[in-house]
Design a protein around this motif. Structure first.
Motif, PDB file in Angstrom:
ATOM      1  N   PHE A   1       4.991  -2.607   2.497  1.00 36.61           N
ATOM      2  CA  PHE A   1       4.699  -3.993   2.141  1.00 36.61           C
ATOM      3  C   PHE A   1       4.662  -4.853   3.388  1.00 36.61           C
ATOM      4  O   PHE A   1       5.359  -4.599   4.379  1.00 36.61           O
ATOM      5  CB  PHE A   1       5.759  -4.547   1.186  1.00 36.61           C
ATOM      6  CG  PHE A   1       5.763  -3.898  -0.171  1.00 36.61           C
ATOM      7  CD1 PHE A   1       4.865  -4.300  -1.149  1.00 36.61           C
ATOM      8  CD2 PHE A   1       6.659  -2.883  -0.466  1.00 36.61           C
ATOM      9  CE1 PHE A   1       4.865  -3.712  -2.399  1.00 36.61           C
ATOM     10  CE2 PHE A   1       6.668  -2.285  -1.711  1.00 36.61           C
ATOM     11  CZ  PHE A   1       5.765  -2.699  -2.683  1.00 36.61           C
ATOM     12  N   ASN A   2       3.839  -5.893   3.317  1.00 41.98           N
ATOM     13  CA  ASN A   2       3.795  -6.906   4.374  1.00 41.98           C
ATOM     14  C   ASN A   2       3.838  -8.280   3.724  1.00 41.98           C
ATOM     15  O   ASN A   2       3.040  -8.579   2.825  1.00 41.98           O
ATOM     16  CB  ASN A   2       2.534  -6.765   5.228  1.00 41.98           C
ATOM     17  CG  ASN A   2       2.425  -7.879   6.266  1.00 41.98           C
ATOM     18  OD1 ASN A   2       1.755  -8.873   6.034  1.00 41.98           O
ATOM     19  ND2 ASN A   2       3.095  -7.716   7.394  1.00 41.98           N
ATOM     20  N   LEU A   3       4.760  -9.119   4.167  1.00 43.22           N
ATOM     21  CA  LEU A   3       4.925 -10.474   3.634  1.00 43.22           C
ATOM     22  C   LEU A   3       5.050 -11.415   4.815  1.00 43.22           C
ATOM     23  O   LEU A   3       6.032 -11.367   5.563  1.00 43.22           O
ATOM     24  CB  LEU A   3       6.165 -10.539   2.732  1.00 43.22           C
ATOM     25  CG  LEU A   3       6.339 -11.752   1.812  1.00 43.22           C
ATOM     26  CD1 LEU A   3       7.384 -11.447   0.746  1.00 43.22           C
ATOM     27  CD2 LEU A   3       6.764 -12.991   2.566  1.00 43.22           C
TER      28      LEU A   3
ATOM     29  N   PHE B   1       8.190  -4.110   5.420  1.00 43.67           N
ATOM     30  CA  PHE B   1       9.301  -3.337   4.863  1.00 43.67           C
ATOM     31  C   PHE B   1       8.738  -2.267   3.931  1.00 43.67           C
ATOM     32  O   PHE B   1       7.593  -2.354   3.461  1.00 43.67           O
ATOM     33  CB  PHE B   1      10.313  -4.230   4.139  1.00 43.67           C
ATOM     34  CG  PHE B   1       9.725  -5.092   3.057  1.00 43.67           C
ATOM     35  CD1 PHE B   1       9.707  -4.659   1.725  1.00 43.67           C
ATOM     36  CD2 PHE B   1       9.198  -6.348   3.345  1.00 43.67           C
ATOM     37  CE1 PHE B   1       9.180  -5.457   0.725  1.00 43.67           C
ATOM     38  CE2 PHE B   1       8.659  -7.147   2.345  1.00 43.67           C
ATOM     39  CZ  PHE B   1       8.649  -6.703   1.039  1.00 43.67           C
ATOM     40  N   THR B   2       9.537  -1.249   3.675  1.00 37.85           N
ATOM     41  CA  THR B   2       9.116  -0.109   2.860  1.00 37.85           C
ATOM     42  C   THR B   2      10.070   0.068   1.688  1.00 37.85           C
ATOM     43  O   THR B   2      11.301   0.059   1.872  1.00 37.85           O
ATOM     44  CB  THR B   2       9.082   1.186   3.696  1.00 37.85           C
ATOM     45  OG1 THR B   2       8.139   1.029   4.767  1.00 37.85           O
ATOM     46  CG2 THR B   2       8.656   2.371   2.839  1.00 37.85           C
TER      47      THR B   2
ATOM     48  N   VAL C   1       0.855  -1.198   0.000  1.00 39.36           N
ATOM     49  CA  VAL C   1       0.000   0.000   0.000  1.00 39.36           C
ATOM     50  C   VAL C   1       0.889   1.246   0.000  1.00 39.36           C
ATOM     51  O   VAL C   1       1.739   1.398   0.892  1.00 39.36           O
ATOM     52  CB  VAL C   1      -0.931   0.019   1.230  1.00 39.36           C
ATOM     53  CG1 VAL C   1      -1.798   1.270   1.215  1.00 39.36           C
ATOM     54  CG2 VAL C   1      -1.781  -1.240   1.277  1.00 39.36           C
ATOM     55  N   PRO C   2       0.716   2.142  -0.989  1.00 40.83           N
ATOM     56  CA  PRO C   2       1.498   3.386  -0.982  1.00 40.83           C
ATOM     57  C   PRO C   2       0.965   4.343   0.087  1.00 40.83           C
ATOM     58  O   PRO C   2      -0.223   4.297   0.440  1.00 40.83           O
ATOM     59  CB  PRO C   2       1.275   3.941  -2.391  1.00 40.83           C
ATOM     60  CG  PRO C   2      -0.061   3.403  -2.801  1.00 40.83           C
ATOM     61  CD  PRO C   2      -0.180   2.051  -2.169  1.00 40.83           C
TER      62      PRO C   2
ATOM     63  N   LEU D   1      11.349   1.115  -8.656  1.00 44.14           N
ATOM     64  CA  LEU D   1      10.925   0.708  -7.325  1.00 44.14           C
ATOM     65  C   LEU D   1      12.175   0.397  -6.519  1.00 44.14           C
ATOM     66  O   LEU D   1      12.859  -0.594  -6.766  1.00 44.14           O
ATOM     67  CB  LEU D   1      10.004  -0.515  -7.382  1.00 44.14           C
ATOM     68  CG  LEU D   1       9.466  -1.018  -6.035  1.00 44.14           C
ATOM     69  CD1 LEU D   1       8.606   0.055  -5.362  1.00 44.14           C
ATOM     70  CD2 LEU D   1       8.671  -2.308  -6.207  1.00 44.14           C
ATOM     71  N   ASP D   2      12.475   1.304  -5.599  1.00 43.86           N
ATOM     72  CA  ASP D   2      13.699   1.194  -4.792  1.00 43.86           C
ATOM     73  C   ASP D   2      14.938   1.056  -5.675  1.00 43.86           C
ATOM     74  O   ASP D   2      15.862   0.288  -5.371  1.00 43.86           O
ATOM     75  CB  ASP D   2      13.605   0.009  -3.836  1.00 43.86           C
ATOM     76  CG  ASP D   2      13.942   0.421  -2.399  1.00 43.86           C
ATOM     77  OD1 ASP D   2      13.425   1.450  -1.937  1.00 43.86           O
ATOM     78  OD2 ASP D   2      14.740  -0.280  -1.755  1.00 43.86           O
ATOM     79  N   GLY D   3      14.909   1.762  -6.808  1.00 41.17           N
ATOM     80  CA  GLY D   3      16.033   1.746  -7.734  1.00 41.17           C
ATOM     81  C   GLY D   3      16.014   0.604  -8.727  1.00 41.17           C
ATOM     82  O   GLY D   3      16.854   0.553  -9.634  1.00 41.17           O
TER      83      GLY D   3
END
Length: 297
Positions: free
Chosen positions: A170-172, A211-212, A154-155, A195-197
């Motif tokens: 994010f949730n995993l 984690f984000t 979710v942003p 996305l994160d580079g």
């Protein structure tokens, strides 16, 4: 057939199991005949066959050893042995063998790996036989697990400006024991982005938990984003979200301090540039033109 008067030894080779009665007659050249009979109980050429998995519980796409023991009972008279298998429930294969095809195997103990490709209950039937035709069947029942997990993304906001980095949370989390699974992530978007580079459609590792990652939009428009995570057992989950990306905006005003100046005298012009929304800390450029009259700025 002719024989001498002395005793001789002959071989009787039965070709089927059960009680055999063999009549034997001897006749001299003078026509004297004597008859005797032999009663022989013919047994099969026995052997023992065992098929036992190292565990009754396996994991999808992971080799599970199955142990075999093939041993003759008594003297097997040089018998050779073959084995075949059929997967009656589930899908999978035995290494080095084709289902339904006989393969030569050695006497003694040996192991073969079973690779399951579907979860659930698996039933494998093994057949072993010797050259005498004796055949033994053994069945192996397995329960194949497929470690599962939950995944979401979710942003922190759904609107952005170009080149802004937006946090996506994010949730995993695994469902039950994940058996030491690793996880790989990739993403696609309808807009140019990272996305994160990471570029689109490139796999990169992630870990369980919260984690984000940062989503950076490089083009204006609506970005429909799809993020996929797959574990090492082939389970894949997807999270989707959208971000509307616009260009940087600002307001601009210019006011002359004296609207009735004298010719060839300078009058200050106050100008104001105000970013709308996020201040991108960018440079601005101004140009002018004289629409009526003459003068310089």
């Amino acid at each position: 057939f002719a024989v001498s008067s002395n005793s001789g030894t002959f071989e009787f080779k039965p070709t089927n199991q059960g009680q055999h009665q063999v009549g034997i007659s001897a006749r001299s050249i003078f026509g004297v005949t004597y008859t005797t009979s032999l009663n022989v109980n013919v047994d099969i050429q026995k052997f023992d066959f065992v098929a036992s998995p190292s565990s009754s519980a396996g994991v999808i796409n992971t080799n599970l050893p199955i142990n075999f023991t093939l041993s003759p009972v008594g003297n097997d008279n040089g018998q050779t042995y073959q084995m075949r298998y059929i997967v009656e429930n589930g899908s999978g294969s035995i290494e080095g063998m084709t289902a339904g095809t006989w393969f030569v195997v050695d006497k003694g103990s040996f192991a073969k790996n079973y690779l399951p490709t579907t979860p659930g209950a698996h039933k494998i039937t093994f057949y072993a036989k010797n050259t005498a035709g004796t055949e033994i069947t053994k069945t192996v029942d397995l329960n194949i697990n497929q470690p599962d997990f939950n995944f979401s993304g979710v942003p922190v906001k759904t609107s952005s400006v170009i080149n802004e980095e937006i946090d996506v949370n994010f949730n995993l989390e695994s469902i039950g024991d994940d058996l030491g699974s690793t996880y790989q992530m990739s993403y696609t978007s309808t807009g140019l982005s990272t996305l994160d580079g990471q570029q689109q459609n490139i796999l990169f590792p992630v870990t369980k938990g919260n984690f984000t990652l940062k989503y950076k939009a490089l083009a204006v428009g609506n970005h429909a984003v799809t993020v996929k995570v797959k574990n090492k057992f082939g389970v894949e989950k997807t999270a989707t979200f959208s971000i509307n990306v616009s260009n940087y905006d600002f307001s601009f005003s210019a006011v002359a301090n004296n609207i009735s100046p004298i010719i060839n005298s300078a009058t200050p012009v106050s100008m104001n540039i105000t970013p709308i929304g996020i201040d991108p800390n960018v440079d601005y450029f101004i140009k002018y033109e004289i629409l009526a009259g003459q003068g310089v700025l």
